[in-house]
Design a protein around this motif. Structure first.
Motif, PDB file in Angstrom:
ATOM      1  N   SER A  94     -12.016 -49.450   6.616  1.00 24.17           N
ATOM      2  CA  SER A  94     -11.285 -48.758   5.551  1.00 24.17           C
ATOM      3  C   SER A  94     -10.979 -47.323   5.935  1.00 24.17           C
ATOM      4  O   SER A  94      -9.905 -46.796   5.616  1.00 24.17           O
ATOM      5  N   ASP A 118      -7.157 -54.181   2.443  1.00 26.13           N
ATOM      6  CA  ASP A 118      -7.245 -53.809   1.031  1.00 26.13           C
ATOM      7  C   ASP A 118      -6.960 -54.976   0.087  1.00 26.13           C
ATOM      8  O   ASP A 118      -6.753 -54.783  -1.108  1.00 26.13           O
ATOM      9  N   ASP A 155      -8.130 -47.448   8.629  1.00 25.60           N
ATOM     10  CA  ASP A 155      -6.882 -48.084   8.224  1.00 25.60           C
ATOM     11  C   ASP A 155      -5.698 -47.118   8.159  1.00 25.60           C
ATOM     12  O   ASP A 155      -4.605 -47.455   8.652  1.00 25.60           O
ATOM     13  N   SER A 169     -16.408 -55.015   8.574  1.00 23.12           N
ATOM     14  CA  SER A 169     -16.474 -53.564   8.704  1.00 23.12           C
ATOM     15  C   SER A 169     -17.928 -53.097   8.726  1.00 23.12           C
ATOM     16  O   SER A 169     -18.784 -53.632   8.022  1.00 23.12           O
TER      17      SER A 169
END
Length: 280
Positions: A202, A92, A205, A177
């Motif tokens: 994401s 992030d 995570d 990703s």
């Protein structure tokens, strides 16, 4: 000296009104609604096929650019992961998309400990004509961040050995990703995932303990080593140029063939009209 005209002469003589019309405007035949519709179909078809050829040329250019990047990064030696990713960067952090794209296909080496209780399977994979899964296990690094490591491909029905329970040093190729394609299958938007369609970092995570890195690794080697043969290393991408150029040529030929047929059809129709108007 005057000449008398017979019935045969009258039959052989072109009708003045029809011949005059054709001679005054030889293209009037092709302005009827039927011919206008035919023209539009031909133009649309030829333009579509021509643009398909251009699309294939663009695909070829993209493929050549991709191959050049991959070959250049394959040629670079493996380096420590912290050379490529600063030690304060996680999924992030700002600018991670640009960072991850800039090191895709680079080889890196890092040490850590596997977290097998958080292993993930990437399902619906295929390799060398066989269906199976890619086995992915988080690796906790010495700085407590976590890197997802794709150990490799396992055919359906084959059990993979457990990961080493000691500190390992792994070397592999880095990737950003993965994103869902337009028609790709969806993963659930909530909950803990043990099977996924793609490595959306994401999305994964929240279920991975520690700061997840913005890249994952396709494993090339490990110390201590993996059991030989299972899992199988993920195969390298095909770096050929494919059939894009031959497909482009085919589309261009088809487009020209339609235009040539269009011209021939008009010539034949015009000759037929002239023959009918002359009474033959």
């Amino acid at each position: 000296m005057s000449r008398s005209y017979s019935r045969a002469d009258s039959h052989d003589t072109p009708r003045p009104d029809t011949v005059g019309l054709v001679m005054r405007d030889r293209w009037a035949l092709f302005l009827s609604p039927k011919w206008i519709a035919f023209h539009l179909v031909v133009i649309i078809a030829a333009a579509t096929l021509f643009n398909l050829g251009l699309w294939q040329l663009r695909r070829l250019d993209e493929r050549q650019s991709f191959n050049a990047v991959v070959e250049q990064r394959f040629s670079e030696p493996a380096v420590a992961l912290d050379v490529l990713i600063p030690d304060d960067v996680v999924i992030d952090s700002d600018g991670v998309d640009v960072l991850a794209a800039g090191i895709e296909w680079r080889s890196a080496t890092v040490s850590g400990t596997y977290l097998p209780e958080h292993a993930i399977r990437v399902v619906n994979r295929s390799q060398n004509g066989r269906a199976g899964d890619n086995l992915v296990v988080p690796l906790r690094l010495d700085d407590t961040r976590v890197l997802l490591v794709s150990r490799g491909f396992v055919p359906l029905g084959v059990e993979a050995p457990d990961v080493p329970s000691v500190t390992v040093e792994v070397t592999g190729r880095l990737h950003p990703s993965q994103e869902r394609s337009l028609l790709g299958a969806r993963d659930p938007s909530e909950g803990v995932l043990t099977e996924v369609q793609r490595l959306d970092l994401s999305r994964l995570d929240p279920q991975i303990p520690g700061g997840l890195l913005p890249v994952y690794m396709d494993l090339l080697s490990s110390n201590p080593p993996e059991v030989s043969g299972v899992p199988e290393p993920v195969i390298a991408p095909d770096l050929s140029e494919g059939n894009h150029l031959s497909y482009a040529i085919q589309w261009f030929v088809f487009s020209l063939a339609i235009l040539a047929g269009w011209v021939v059809a008009m010539q034949v129709s015009q000759k037929r009209a002239l023959r009918l108007s002359s009474g033959h």
